[in-house]
Design an enzyme around this catalytic site. Structure first.
Site, PDB file in Angstrom:
ATOM      1  N   LYS A  41       0.955  -1.356   0.105  1.00 49.14           N
ATOM      2  CA  LYS A  41      -0.032  -0.066  -0.179  1.00 49.14           C
ATOM      3  C   LYS A  41       0.971   1.233  -0.001  1.00 49.14           C
ATOM      4  O   LYS A  41       0.614   2.197  -0.809  1.00 49.14           O
ATOM      5  CB  LYS A  41      -0.985  -0.078   1.347  1.00 49.14           C
ATOM      6  CG  LYS A  41      -2.065   1.193   1.419  1.00 49.14           C
ATOM      7  CD  LYS A  41      -2.902   1.072   2.407  1.00 49.14           C
ATOM      8  CE  LYS A  41      -3.598   0.036   2.333  1.00 49.14           C
ATOM      9  NZ  LYS A  41      -5.080  -0.229   2.615  1.00 49.14           N
ATOM     10  N   ARG A 111      -3.295   2.905   8.803  1.00 44.82           N
ATOM     11  CA  ARG A 111      -3.828   1.622   8.165  1.00 44.82           C
ATOM     12  C   ARG A 111      -2.528   0.950   7.840  1.00 44.82           C
ATOM     13  O   ARG A 111      -1.471   1.253   7.882  1.00 44.82           O
ATOM     14  CB  ARG A 111      -4.259   1.667   6.466  1.00 44.82           C
ATOM     15  CG  ARG A 111      -5.478   2.730   6.645  1.00 44.82           C
ATOM     16  CD  ARG A 111      -5.617   2.739   4.956  1.00 44.82           C
ATOM     17  NE  ARG A 111      -6.659   3.874   4.708  1.00 44.82           N
ATOM     18  CZ  ARG A 111      -7.828   3.801   4.219  1.00 44.82           C
ATOM     19  NH1 ARG A 111      -8.496   2.630   4.378  1.00 44.82           N
ATOM     20  NH2 ARG A 111      -8.258   5.038   4.177  1.00 44.82           N
ATOM     21  N   GLY A 120      -8.422  -7.412   4.081  1.00 40.40           N
ATOM     22  CA  GLY A 120      -9.144  -7.560   5.504  1.00 40.40           C
ATOM     23  C   GLY A 120      -8.370  -8.142   6.754  1.00 40.40           C
ATOM     24  O   GLY A 120      -8.947  -8.319   7.758  1.00 40.40           O
ATOM     25  N   MET A 122      -5.610  -6.920   8.132  1.00 40.65           N
ATOM     26  CA  MET A 122      -5.045  -6.003   9.046  1.00 40.65           C
ATOM     27  C   MET A 122      -5.947  -4.978   9.554  1.00 40.65           C
ATOM     28  O   MET A 122      -6.811  -4.511   8.992  1.00 40.65           O
ATOM     29  CB  MET A 122      -3.950  -5.592   8.664  1.00 40.65           C
ATOM     30  CG  MET A 122      -2.846  -6.530   8.267  1.00 40.65           C
ATOM     31  SD  MET A 122      -2.194  -7.594   9.487  1.00 40.65           S
ATOM     32  CE  MET A 122      -0.841  -6.290   9.996  1.00 40.65           C
ATOM     33  N   ARG A 365      -3.319  -1.429  -6.444  1.00 42.22           N
ATOM     34  CA  ARG A 365      -2.548  -2.654  -6.004  1.00 42.22           C
ATOM     35  C   ARG A 365      -3.102  -3.682  -7.261  1.00 42.22           C
ATOM     36  O   ARG A 365      -4.229  -3.573  -7.762  1.00 42.22           O
ATOM     37  CB  ARG A 365      -2.730  -3.420  -4.743  1.00 42.22           C
ATOM     38  CG  ARG A 365      -4.154  -3.787  -4.330  1.00 42.22           C
ATOM     39  CD  ARG A 365      -4.270  -4.299  -3.256  1.00 42.22           C
ATOM     40  NE  ARG A 365      -5.714  -4.690  -2.744  1.00 42.22           N
ATOM     41  CZ  ARG A 365      -6.190  -4.977  -1.629  1.00 42.22           C
ATOM     42  NH1 ARG A 365      -5.330  -5.059  -0.618  1.00 42.22           N
ATOM     43  NH2 ARG A 365      -7.437  -5.137  -1.380  1.00 42.22           N
ATOM     44  N   HIS A 481     -15.943  -8.724   2.327  1.00 46.07           N
ATOM     45  CA  HIS A 481     -14.875  -9.487   2.877  1.00 46.07           C
ATOM     46  C   HIS A 481     -14.800 -10.993   2.305  1.00 46.07           C
ATOM     47  O   HIS A 481     -13.924 -11.474   1.891  1.00 46.07           O
ATOM     48  CB  HIS A 481     -14.735  -9.511   4.416  1.00 46.07           C
ATOM     49  CG  HIS A 481     -13.800 -10.393   5.148  1.00 46.07           C
ATOM     50  ND1 HIS A 481     -14.259 -11.779   5.337  1.00 46.07           N
ATOM     51  CD2 HIS A 481     -12.431 -10.319   5.260  1.00 46.07           C
ATOM     52  CE1 HIS A 481     -12.873 -12.307   5.785  1.00 46.07           C
ATOM     53  NE2 HIS A 481     -12.158 -11.450   5.729  1.00 46.07           N
ATOM     54  N   SER A 789      13.948 -42.993 -11.658  1.00 44.95           N
ATOM     55  CA  SER A 789      12.704 -42.158 -11.366  1.00 44.95           C
ATOM     56  C   SER A 789      12.780 -41.901  -9.945  1.00 44.95           C
ATOM     57  O   SER A 789      12.752 -42.992  -9.125  1.00 44.95           O
ATOM     58  CB  SER A 789      11.389 -42.810 -11.709  1.00 44.95           C
ATOM     59  OG  SER A 789      10.479 -42.164 -11.430  1.00 44.95           O
ATOM     60  N   GLY A 791      11.577 -41.599  -6.095  1.00 46.84           N
ATOM     61  CA  GLY A 791      10.523 -41.693  -5.371  1.00 46.84           C
ATOM     62  C   GLY A 791      10.781 -40.893  -4.433  1.00 46.84           C
ATOM     63  O   GLY A 791      11.144 -41.257  -3.139  1.00 46.84           O
ATOM     64  N   ASN A 793       8.715 -39.412  -2.304  1.00 43.65           N
ATOM     65  CA  ASN A 793       8.137 -39.762  -0.869  1.00 43.65           C
ATOM     66  C   ASN A 793       8.951 -40.552  -0.031  1.00 43.65           C
ATOM     67  O   ASN A 793       9.084 -40.345   1.026  1.00 43.65           O
ATOM     68  CB  ASN A 793       6.569 -40.362  -1.322  1.00 43.65           C
ATOM     69  CG  ASN A 793       5.688 -39.987  -2.080  1.00 43.65           C
ATOM     70  OD1 ASN A 793       5.762 -38.773  -2.369  1.00 43.65           O
ATOM     71  ND2 ASN A 793       4.851 -40.651  -2.998  1.00 43.65           N
ATOM     72  N   CYS A 856       8.611 -39.056  -9.631  1.00 47.49           N
ATOM     73  CA  CYS A 856       7.323 -39.788  -9.547  1.00 47.49           C
ATOM     74  C   CYS A 856       6.713 -39.515  -8.054  1.00 47.49           C
ATOM     75  O   CYS A 856       5.533 -40.110  -7.879  1.00 47.49           O
ATOM     76  CB  CYS A 856       7.073 -41.008 -10.069  1.00 47.49           C
ATOM     77  SG  CYS A 856       7.899 -42.336  -9.152  1.00 47.49           S
ATOM     78  N   TYR A 876      11.737 -35.408 -16.637  1.00 48.46           N
ATOM     79  CA  TYR A 876      10.267 -35.094 -16.571  1.00 48.46           C
ATOM     80  C   TYR A 876       9.915 -35.080 -15.182  1.00 48.46           C
ATOM     81  O   TYR A 876      10.820 -35.574 -14.136  1.00 48.46           O
ATOM     82  CB  TYR A 876       9.587 -36.150 -17.367  1.00 48.46           C
ATOM     83  CG  TYR A 876       9.840 -37.677 -16.867  1.00 48.46           C
ATOM     84  CD1 TYR A 876       9.016 -38.404 -15.763  1.00 48.46           C
ATOM     85  CD2 TYR A 876      10.817 -38.654 -17.365  1.00 48.46           C
ATOM     86  CE1 TYR A 876       9.095 -39.472 -15.261  1.00 48.46           C
ATOM     87  CE2 TYR A 876      11.018 -39.812 -16.646  1.00 48.46           C
ATOM     88  CZ  TYR A 876      10.182 -40.115 -15.614  1.00 48.46           C
ATOM     89  OH  TYR A 876      10.248 -41.413 -15.259  1.00 48.46           O
TER      90      TYR A 876
HETATM   91  C1  PEP Z   1       7.735 -42.580  -3.900  1.00 47.93           C
HETATM   92  O1  PEP Z   1       8.233 -43.186  -2.727  1.00 47.93           O
HETATM   93  O2  PEP Z   1       7.966 -41.371  -4.009  1.00 47.93           O
HETATM   94  C2  PEP Z   1       6.949 -43.204  -4.812  1.00 47.93           C
HETATM   95  C3  PEP Z   1       6.518 -42.576  -5.753  1.00 47.93           C
HETATM   96  O3  PEP Z   1       6.313 -44.473  -4.377  1.00 47.93           O
HETATM   97  P1  PEP Z   1       5.046 -44.937  -3.281  1.00 47.93           P
HETATM   98  O4  PEP Z   1       4.635 -43.428  -3.246  1.00 47.93           O
HETATM   99  O5  PEP Z   1       4.176 -45.547  -3.991  1.00 47.93           O
HETATM  100  O6  PEP Z   1       5.847 -45.297  -2.059  1.00 47.93           O
END
Ligand code: PEP
Ligand code: MG
Length: 902
Positions: A41, A111, A120, A122, A365, A481, A789, A791, A793, A856, A876
């Site tokens: 602002k 303000r 809304g 602050m 803004r 709001h 790839s 993983g 997770n 992935c 990818y």
């Molecule tokens: C991962 O571990 O990132 C993965 C894609 O395999 P999952 O989630 O099936 O263990």
């Protein structure tokens, strides 16, 4: 600037050389590029002033002081005061009035204004500087005692609420009581004498409730207000908003002190807010609302439903527009909005006040907009040659596209229209109605879908708005709001639905002869403003129009390919429609859970020997073959990565005695034998147990069956004249020896099938990199892999030693305390897990320079992580079907940002 630091105040942060920035016609110390210290602002007020746009003179206290304020334990450091006093003197000189003068007082607004706009969130205080003496001066100088006393009572209401922490409803009730006693309908009917009585009552109440007198000294008022703005940076609602929008606590807010201009000086005065284009649809039409004889907060708070600004918009509702009511100010406003849009080269959200026919700008803004509007505005601005295609891509927020990827109401569905309000924020949603924010949160936690129904919303409702599917309000306009915040969140909202009568006490809403109770289901259409009884059917979204155009531009820019994680033909088809360039992960275990096959899977698991196991696997073979055949066919020549079985076997067996008994009967085995087998599969730490490739090291026939199914499906498609290159992926590899062993198994099985069918096809064998050891020894592993790839997770789980299933319970605290910047399962921990991704990629490519590398894990659909993967040089990302367009845009932005850096 002279700074006096007393010995007891030793700030941790260095005192800035300059921290108060003045602005007034012909003199502006800041500019739009100084958002970090002036807040959005303040920076834009300075910029508008430099552009020659009428802005009431004032000054901005920088965001750095917010940090000093917090460090001093919520106290305004003494050394701040002289600079503020000096700036106030400059404002006085410009205006020709004195702050606190009893004859003709200068009044100011105070303000907040953070770096990122927080609508809304602050607090704002208007009319500061009024007391029992100055109000008389204002009454005389304005020749309008009613206006003076009305401003005073508003000031007490705002100040006692924001600064003194008093419950604002107490004063509101006093005001309503007075109106009732006098049989008034509108606030404007109150006379000067009424207002004087009200002011007295207000001050008495403030004293009674807070134990403090209402401050009469304008300077004491000012220091209180400035401190309150800094304190409001850390209110729970501001913190919630910051968390939702990833705004760091360290940014702080600036404070803007500006001379007051009044929209409540009579029928030639007004106040309003506007967007230079429609923020809901993106249509190129000036779009806004105003109220005659009102102060700014009245419009945003949704207390009175405002009127449209333009004649065209007002015609539909039969209201009087600003264009007709105050044509001179309107024409000036049009000129200014065009100037601002051309200057900022983006859609602007502006606030203005007209005081006795004179227009003043209070804010500009970049306007918040829905995803649909963002796409339309971007495309239109490209065509208008206001921005380039690349700028358009950089301006779009990938995760906002999520709004367009959700189902909309089926136009052909049967519907009972209950009411029509304002189409404040699009989307088609249904849910059970609740009337409080707390209940919305509770019900959501119980797994229910809710619609939050309120007369109007206030910043206290943020948590409930987040929890709800959609929001319905009976009062307030398109810039209320509810509307502004819902649009910012991408949440469906119908606002100002006057036919809905909300009764909080009985928890009901009455509409069109229906009385709906808490828990009843309604559907909202945020694109038309319609409210329907019960649940209305929805349809899947499509990529078309501006969405498709922007996606094509993004595709021309990005380097990363975008694949999808899909295990069913439906998901694969959806992803293709959204532009997926193949499947990056098909989790074959998901195919094992089907009701027609789970028993065969269980037979395979409890088999006592290889022959029994192979017999059970033979039952699964044709089913898996058909699964793969369908996926290959949908992907039609695009790469498809099939990951062989990953989870521990105990996930597939029954857990209760009851279920075990049933299963024993169905597959013709003994209950006790089955029970002891189930028991023997128990693991204390299954995530680190007998899963992934370890299953195939002990039971090679499981992977052999899956490889055979892939190979047979490939042969069938090839015999039908189709092209394909299956990618077979082995999970949870820790050592090169594991991969060597399983690669041999895979190659042998494919060879067998090819010999049996007399058909040859190309295929690849690769691995997931999801254990730290795999990343660290990726050069050896790459000897046996055609692709990697990541993983991420499991790699996050094993690198941080955080269970992906259990850490949700405490990760929230890690994020809110700043120990972790973000949930590492949502956005990649670049420093830790990210380093392993980089190391694994580099080592793998040291062995095989052209090794194909992707990701992935869930991070493949997260825009910030995608930017990181682009920098690492992956080929990818693979993400869930509904995130494919988000990933396409994020990958394009990553490429453009990368170019900018070089
Ligand atoms: C991962 O571990 O990132 C993965 C894609 O395999 P999952 O989630 O099936 O263990
Ligand atoms: Mg995994």
């Amino acid at each position: 600037m002279q700074t006096n630091v007393s010995t007891e105040e030793k700030p941790k942060t260095t005192i800035p050389q300059k921290f108060v920035y003045f602005f007034a016609a012909g003199e502006s110390e800041g500019n739009a590029g100084m958002k970090n210290i002036l807040g959005g602002k303040g920076a834009n007020l300075a910029e508008m002033t430099s552009l020659g746009i009428p802005v009431p003179p004032g000054f901005t206290i920088s965001t750095e002081i917010c940090t000093h304020y917090s460090e001093a334990g919520g106290k305004l450091p003494e050394w701040v005061r002289p600079a503020v006093t000096a700036a106030m003197a400059k404002v006085e000189a410009k205006i020709g009035k004195k702050f606190g003068d009893v004859k003709d007082p200068l009044l100011v607004s105070v303000r907040s204004g953070a770096r990122a706009s927080m609508p809304g969130m602050m607090d704002t205080i208007l009319n500061l500087g009024l007391n029992d003496q100055t109000v008389e001066g204002l009454a005389k100088s304005s020749n309008n005692p009613r206006f003076a006393w009305d401003s005073y009572r508003r000031f007490i209401q705002m100040y006692s609420d924001v600064v003194m922490g008093m419950n604002s409803s107490l004063l509101e009730v006093t005001l309503e009581d007075l109106k009732e006693e006098k049989h008034y309908k509108l606030d404007t009917e109150m006379t000067v004498d009424d207002l004087k009585i009200l002011v007295k009552k207000f001050k008495d109440l403030v004293h009674q409730m807070t134990g403090q007198s209402f401050p009469a000294d304008p300077w004491e008022q000012l220091w209180g207000a400035v401190s309150a703005v800094f304190s409001s940076w850390n209110t729970p609602r501001a913190i919630t908003y910051r968390e939702l929008h990833s705004i760091p606590a360290s940014w702080g807010t600036a404070v803007n002190v500006q001379s007051m201009v009044f929209g409540n000086m009579g029928d030639d005065s007004a106040t309003g807010v506007a967007f230079t284009r429609n923020p809901s649809t993106g249509e190129k039409a000036f779009y806004g609302e105003f109220l005659i004889n009102a102060q700014g907060e009245d419009v945003v708070a949704g207390i009175r439903t405002p009127q449209p600004i333009t004649k065209i918009a007002a015609a539909a509702s039969g209201q009087m527009s600003l264009e007709e009511a105050l044509p001179h100010a309107y024409n000036q406003l049009v000129e200014i909005y065009k100037k601002l849009e051309a200057h900022y080269r983006d859609m602007q959200d502006i606030e203005f006040t007209i005081e006795k026919g004179t227009l003043w700008m209070l804010q500009t803004r970049n306007g918040k907009r829905t995803a649909a509007a963002a796409l339309k505005i971007a495309c239109d601005m490209i065509d208008e040659k206001l921005i380039t295609e690349q700028e358009a891509i950089l301006r779009l927020e990938p995760s906002a596209l999520d709004q367009l990827l959700h189902p909309t109401l089926d136009p052909k569905a049967q519907k009972t229209v209950l009411a029509k309000g304002l189409p404040a924020s699009p989307g088609g949603v249904n849910g059970q109605i609740v009337f409080s924010s707390e209940e919305a949160v509770e019900w959501k936690e119980q797994g229910k879908k809710v619609i939050l129904v309120r007369v109007e919303t206030s910043p206290e409702d943020i948590a409930g708005m987040i929890a709800a599917q959609g929001i319905l309000t009976s009062r307030g306009g398109m810039t209320s709001h509810a509307a502004v915040v819902a649009r910012g969140m991408g949440k469906c909202c119908v606002a100002g639905c006057g036919d809905v009568d909300v009764d909080y006490r009985n928890e009901t809403m009455k509409v069109k002869g229906y009385v709906l109770k808490k828990g009843d289901v309604i559907t909202l259409d945020g694109s038309t403003g319609e409210v329907y009884l019960g649940e209305v059917k929805t349809i899947e979204p499509k990529l078309e129009g501006t969405f498709e155009r922007i996606m094509k531009i993004a595709d021309g820019v990005r380097k990363l390919k975008v694949r999808t994680n899909a295990d069913t033909p439906k998901d694969a088809q959806t992803a293709r429609n959204f532009g997926a360039e193949g499947i990056g992960l098909c989790r074959t275990e998901h195919m094992f859970f089907g009701p027609d096959r789970i028993d065969a899977v269980r037979e395979m698991i409890i088999a006592d020997n290889k022959t029994e196991r192979e017999r059970a696997l033979a039952k699964l073979l044709p089913m898996q073959r058909d699964d793969f055949y369908q996926l290959f066919k949908i992907m039609d020549g695009l790469p498809v990565t099939i990951r062989l079985l990953d989870p521990p076997l105990h996930e597939f067996v029954p857990h209760t005695d009851e279920e075990t008994k049933d299963l024993a009967k169905r597959i013709g085995t003994d209950f006790e034998r089955l029970r002891s087998k189930v028991k023997s599969l128990h693991e204390f730490n299954p995530m680190l147990g007998h899963r992934g490739c370890r299953l195939a090291i002990t039971y090679p026939e499981i992977y052999a069956m899956q490889v055979r199914a892939i190979a047979e499906a490939a042969c069938q498609l090839i015999s039908e004249g189709k092209k394909l290159i299956p990618e077979i992926m082995i999970p949870l590899i820790a050592t090169d020896k594991e991969l060597d062993t399983l690669r041999v198994l895979t190659v042998n099985e494919v060879k067998k099938v090819q010999a049996e069918k007399g058909i040859k096809f190309d295929y690849q064998v690769g691995t997931m990199i999801e254990l730290p050891r795999a990343a660290i020894t990726a050069d050896s592993i790459a000897e046996y892999a055609d692709f990697f790839s990541f993983g991420t997770n499991d790699l996050t789980q094993t690198t941080l030693g955080l269970s992906r299933d259990d850490s949700g319970r405490f990760l929230g605290t890690y994020v809110s305390t700043g120990i972790l910047p973000k949930d590492p399962f949502m956005s990649i921990d670049q420093q830790g897990v990210g380093s392993l991704v980089r190391m694994g990629t580099d080592l793998g490519r040291r062995t095989k320079p052209h090794l194909k590398v992707g990701v992935c894990g869930e991070h493949g659909g997260d825009p910030d992580s995608i930017e990181f993967f682009h920098r690492v040089g992956l080929d990818y990302v693979s993400c869930s079907p509904f995130r494919v367009p988000i990933a396409r845009l994020a990958a394009a932005r990553a490429a453009l940002l990368g170019k900018k850096l070089h």
